[in-house]
Write a protein that holds these residues in place. Structure first.
Motif, PDB file in Angstrom:
ATOM      1  N   UNK A  20       1.156  -1.335   0.018  1.00  0.00           N
ATOM      2  CA  UNK A  20      -0.594  -0.421   0.018  1.00  0.00           C
ATOM      3  C   UNK A  20       1.210   1.185  -0.301  1.00  0.00           C
ATOM      4  N   UNK A  21       0.579   2.318   0.088  1.00  0.00           N
ATOM      5  CA  UNK A  21       0.981   3.219  -0.156  1.00  0.00           C
ATOM      6  C   UNK A  21       0.533   4.242   1.156  1.00  0.00           C
ATOM      7  N   UNK A  22       1.596   4.879   1.575  1.00  0.00           N
ATOM      8  CA  UNK A  22       1.362   5.887   2.650  1.00  0.00           C
ATOM      9  C   UNK A  22       1.307   7.229   2.141  1.00  0.00           C
ATOM     10  N   UNK A  23      -0.030   8.233   2.861  1.00  0.00           N
ATOM     11  CA  UNK A  23       0.268   9.345   2.115  1.00  0.00           C
ATOM     12  C   UNK A  23      -0.565  10.566   3.377  1.00  0.00           C
ATOM     13  N   UNK A  24      -0.146  11.480   3.178  1.00  0.00           N
ATOM     14  CA  UNK A  24      -0.144  12.841   3.803  1.00  0.00           C
ATOM     15  C   UNK A  24      -1.567  13.909   3.275  1.00  0.00           C
ATOM     16  N   UNK A  25      -1.683  14.585   4.066  1.00  0.00           N
ATOM     17  CA  UNK A  25      -2.069  16.093   3.868  1.00  0.00           C
ATOM     18  C   UNK A  25      -1.839  16.516   5.105  1.00  0.00           C
ATOM     19  N   UNK A  26      -1.551  18.062   4.804  1.00  0.00           N
ATOM     20  CA  UNK A  26      -0.381  18.832   5.475  1.00  0.00           C
ATOM     21  C   UNK A  26      -0.930  19.923   5.022  1.00  0.00           C
ATOM     22  N   UNK A  27      -1.375  20.862   6.127  1.00  0.00           N
ATOM     23  CA  UNK A  27      -1.977  22.157   5.939  1.00  0.00           C
ATOM     24  C   UNK A  27      -1.858  23.303   7.012  1.00  0.00           C
ATOM     25  N   UNK A  28      -1.800  24.435   6.642  1.00  0.00           N
ATOM     26  CA  UNK A  28      -1.401  25.192   8.032  1.00  0.00           C
ATOM     27  C   UNK A  28      -3.316  25.961   8.181  1.00  0.00           C
ATOM     28  N   UNK A  29      -3.208  25.942   9.489  1.00  0.00           N
ATOM     29  CA  UNK A  29      -4.634  26.650   9.890  1.00  0.00           C
ATOM     30  C   UNK A  29      -4.668  27.798  10.801  1.00  0.00           C
ATOM     31  N   UNK A  30      -5.468  28.687  10.436  1.00  0.00           N
ATOM     32  CA  UNK A  30      -5.346  29.668  11.440  1.00  0.00           C
ATOM     33  C   UNK A  30      -6.368  29.765  12.846  1.00  0.00           C
ATOM     34  N   UNK A  54       0.318  23.594  12.743  1.00  0.00           N
ATOM     35  CA  UNK A  54       0.479  22.919  11.741  1.00  0.00           C
ATOM     36  C   UNK A  54      -0.251  21.265  11.811  1.00  0.00           C
ATOM     37  N   UNK A  55      -1.165  21.244  11.110  1.00  0.00           N
ATOM     38  CA  UNK A  55      -2.666  19.717  10.876  1.00  0.00           C
ATOM     39  C   UNK A  55      -1.786  18.747   9.771  1.00  0.00           C
ATOM     40  N   UNK A  56      -1.358  17.645  10.272  1.00  0.00           N
ATOM     41  CA  UNK A  56      -1.321  16.356   9.096  1.00  0.00           C
ATOM     42  C   UNK A  56      -2.772  15.356   9.288  1.00  0.00           C
ATOM     43  N   UNK A  57      -3.162  15.257   7.692  1.00  0.00           N
ATOM     44  CA  UNK A  57      -3.551  13.527   8.645  1.00  0.00           C
ATOM     45  C   UNK A  57      -2.577  12.894   7.837  1.00  0.00           C
ATOM     46  N   UNK A  58      -2.751  11.544   8.246  1.00  0.00           N
ATOM     47  CA  UNK A  58      -2.210  10.702   7.077  1.00  0.00           C
ATOM     48  C   UNK A  58      -2.505   9.106   7.415  1.00  0.00           C
ATOM     49  N   UNK A  59      -2.764   8.179   5.943  1.00  0.00           N
ATOM     50  CA  UNK A  59      -3.357   7.582   5.791  1.00  0.00           C
ATOM     51  C   UNK A  59      -3.137   5.977   5.298  1.00  0.00           C
ATOM     52  N   UNK A  60      -3.551   5.497   4.959  1.00  0.00           N
ATOM     53  CA  UNK A  60      -2.267   4.191   3.961  1.00  0.00           C
ATOM     54  C   UNK A  60      -3.800   3.680   2.906  1.00  0.00           C
ATOM     55  N   UNK A  61      -3.651   4.021   1.646  1.00  0.00           N
ATOM     56  CA  UNK A  61      -4.579   3.173   1.076  1.00  0.00           C
ATOM     57  C   UNK A  61      -4.230   2.226   0.111  1.00  0.00           C
TER      58      UNK A  61
END
Length: 766
Positions: free
Chosen positions: A258-268, A386-393
């Motif tokens: 599988x592939x490990x992916x993540x979304x990263x964003x800065x939130x005010x 800094x918000x990071x969401x990580x998942x395996x797909x």
């Protein structure tokens, strides 16, 4: 009900200025100096006050949850039914001192009267009959009150360390007891008129920051350059989505797992605010940012840090198929000592929610949230995280989608999960009430002769600025029961050594901390040669790299520790070789937690060979479970300890000193990625996180680490035990250096545990 607290630091007369904008009903969440004195000779103490919930059981067995005004000044604490600023002369309904044996345990979320509160348990570790619970509306407020109690505890420790009259006075004073029926108190509160008013009515607790005066580095925040930075191993940005970056871990892209992916964003917004939004199950709020898991309901909750959630969604927004879907998943969350929130989400099965007629049961991919505050320049209003969401797909369409050649991936639940960070960012951006919870407020500093030493405030822990383990891969007289109230370098980044040539080159330029054995040991005594063949534990030493259910002692280069100039620039360096030699490891199973293992007649410390060694450090990691386990590490030295060294002060010092300095750095070198995120790689002051008991006798110091004393630690260790046979765990033990003469730090000892089996633990004979 909203809660409030403010922090007041008393220093030199007129040294501060009140820049707080008018109170009104605005919410304030600002920075106040925490952990320093103004000037060399001036002394001060902290004051905290605000609203909390007092939880308990009355004389007829009914539970209550009362809103109370709590006031902490130095080591003294008082509880009122009403705000004493608005009701001068009101009597406190409870009062007492916070002693050095006070323990504050975070119990997590609890449902009370159709609402969620965050509960803390206060107890005396020597007398657990003195206990009680208070709660706050948010996790952020709970964290700040825990910091307030820690400051008060340190104040008591400093006074106790002075000895003599201060020690006798402390023994005569009554410790605060929040449990049971309160005593009647006739003394009136004094000095409350001196406090500065922040807003009107219950407001949010002030967040502590060390930017006051501009001479202290920020606490609890990471440097700005690491805020939106990518961990410098093999994360590759493949797409951007509404200002949020999507990354793929390319290290194991050919493994077929599988592939490990993540979304990263800065939130005010503050990390506390974002954490509350992510955890909130309220439908109408989630509809505004979550396209997948908007319809959720709580099924069950456990121990304040774990719950099970049931949800449904309509796939018409994702696919052409019209059959509705439902799912069950568990959530486990905790907050690290650096203030970072971690939420782990796993697919689950629960007997209360069997498959529903008309719905197709599906599984939500395992995923994690990491929410970390970012440091801002002085004078900046608001907060960022800094918000990071990580998942395996396991999507065959992933590779085509990241190359913009396919849109099928955008019709999957994987894409919907990765879009949550973008939705969260836009939702909070569109709600100023959430964004503006972090207006900076500076409070006056005034002189007080009730104080502690300057060194006490300098010893207040400054949060670590980057990861410490180098990742090896991709974590009154009225009855209280009645309620009558109406480029600071790339050092800050986790680094993966293999296949990243520039990272290797960068790390090669860093100094390595080499312990000065001449300083820590008595060199006037000739060294004793340690023969490892004379010492055997129940867990064997690894024969080679393929061996399992074993241990080895790696070097310290996989860990980052404080360098010589850390107090000036926060620079960390690679650890050197451990100061002590790991000679054996025991893996025991016991009915209940076992202390004083070194005194056991069959312990190797009591053997003839053990008695000849100058010094042993015995680390007994007590692992809760059914049965309980003890991992006992035996470290030895060739020479006696120099009593004037930092190690000597630790070995022969007080428990208070040891609790403030005993540090462990964990790292999962190999294993399931969700466990890696849960454990993390941050240094942890064990004496602050869990209960540690110390035994100093003869030629040894034993430290019994009760992991089960913390609900958060129990939660994490439970996850680790579920995968322990597939894990390679690295640990480093050290004494934290806080003074310039103690730097650079050195590693006391290391251990690597390779795929340990639970059934290999041997009974400890009593």
């Amino acid at each position: 009900m909203e809660t409030t607290s403010s922090v007041k630091k008393l220093g030199s007369e007129g040294s501060g200025s009140d820049t707080s904008s008018g109170g009104g009903n605005s919410r304030h969440d600002g920075g106040v100096g925490g952990g320093r004195n103004v000037g060399d000779k001036e002394k001060g103490y902290f004051e905290y006050f605000g609203w909390v919930y007092h939880l308990g059981t009355n004389s007829i067995g009914h539970e209550y949850c009362h809103l109370r005004f709590l006031f902490i000044r130095g080591k003294y604490v008082e509880m009122y039914k009403r705000d004493p600023h608005e009701n001068p002369g009101i009597k406190p309904i409870r009062r007492g001192v916070i002693g050095p044996t006070l323990m504050v345990e975070e119990l997590g979320r609890r449902r009370f009267n159709h609402g969620d509160v965050y509960v803390m348990r206060l107890y005396n570790r020597l007398d657990e009959s003195k206990k009680g619970e208070i709660a706050c509306a948010t996790a952020g407020e709970a964290r700040k009150w825990m910091e307030a109690f820690d400051q008060a505890k340190q104040q008591a420790e400093v006074e106790l360390s002075r000895g003599g009259s201060a020690r006798n006075k402390l023994n005569m004073e009554t410790e605060i007891n929040l449990d049971g029926h309160r005593p009647r108190v006739r003394r009136y509160a004094h000095g409350l008129r001196k406090l500065i008013r922040i807003g009107h009515g219950p407001e949010t607790l002030l967040r502590q920051s060390s930017d006051l005066g501009g001479s202290v580095r920020g606490e609890g925040f990471f440097e700005g350059d690491i805020g939106d930075a990518i961990e410098a191993h093999e994360w590759k940005c493949v797409r951007t989505l509404n200002g949020v970056r999507i990354f793929e871990d390319v290290a194991d892209s050919k493994s077929g797992r599988g592939v490990l992916v993540k979304a990263v964003g800065v939130i005010d917004a503050s990390a506390d605010t974002v954490f509350e939004v992510v955890l909130n199950l309220e439908r109408h709020q989630r509809y505004e940012w979550d396209m997948l898991t908007g319809d959720l309901e709580l099924v069950d909750s456990y121990d304040g840090h774990y719950d099970v959630v049931y949800g449904t969604y309509d796939p018409k927004y994702l696919t052409r198929w019209q059959s509705k879907r439902d799912f069950v998943f568990s959530r486990q969350w905790f907050r690290g000592q650096d203030g970072t929130y971690t939420i782990l989400q796993f697919p689950a099965v629960h007997k209360k929610r069997p498959p529903k007629s008309g719905y197709r049961r599906t599984k939500i991919n395992p995923s994690t949230w990491e929410i970390r505050s970012l440091n801002l320049p002085m004078g900046s209003n608001g907060a960022k995280c800094l918000v990071t969401q990580m998942l395996e797909i396991h999507s065959s369409g992933w590779c085509r989608w990241k190359k913009n050649s396919s849109t099928k991936f955008e019709k999957t639940t994987h894409f919907a999960l990765l879009s949550q960070v973008a939705g969260l960012k836009e939702y909070i951006g569109a709600n100023p009430a959430l964004k503006n919870e972090s207006t900076t407020v500076v409070v006056h500093s005034k002189f007080s002769d009730v104080s502690s030493s300057n060194g006490y405030y300098e010893d207040v822990e400054v949060q670590e600025q980057f990861y410490d383990a180098i990742a090896a891969d991709s974590s009154s007289s009225e009855d209280e029961d009645s309620d009558d109230s109406n480029d600071p370098d790339k050092k800050d980044k986790k680094v993966k050594l293999k296949n990243v040539s520039w990272a290797i080159a960068s790390l090669a330029l860093k100094r390595t901390s080499v312990p000065d054995a001449n300083k820590e040991f008595d060199c006037s005594v000739p060294p004793i040669i340690i023969d490892p063949s004379q010492f055997h534990g129940s867990l064997h030493k690894a024969k080679d790299e393929t061996d399992s259910n074993c241990w080895t002692s790696p070097g310290g280069k996989g860990f980052m520790i404080r360098g010589k100039t850390y107090l000036k620039d926060n620079t960390k360096v690679m650890g050197g070789d451990p100061l002590l030699k790991l000679i054996a490891v025991d893996w025991f199973k016991v009915d209940k937690a076992a202390d004083r293992v070194a005194l056991h007649p069959k312990c190797l410390v009591q053997s003839e060979a053990g008695k000849k060694l100058p010094f042993f450090l015995v680390i007994n990691l007590q692992v809760p479970g059914k049965p309980n386990y003890s991992l006992v590490l035996y470290y030895a030295s060739e020479r006696p300890v120099n009593k004037n060294s930092l190690l000597g002060k630790f070995v022969d010092g007080t428990d208070m000193f040891r609790d403030a300095r005993f540090k462990l750095i964990p790292s999962i070198a190999e294993g399931y990625w969700m466990v890696k995120r849960a454990v993390g790689t941050k240094a942890c002051l064990l004496g602050k996180a869990v209960t540690c008991r110390y035994l100093r006798q003869d030629n040894f110091l034993e430290i019994d680490v009760d992991i089960g004393s913390s609900s958060v630690a129990r939660s994490v260790i439970g996850l680790v035990l579920g995968h322990v046979t597939n894990l390679v765990v690295d640990l480093a033990i050290l004494i934290e250096a806080k003074e310039e003469e103690e730097l650079p730090e050195y590693i006391l000892g290391t251990v690597q545990l390779n795929r340990v089996r639970l059934d290999a633990a041997v009974p400890l004979e009593v």
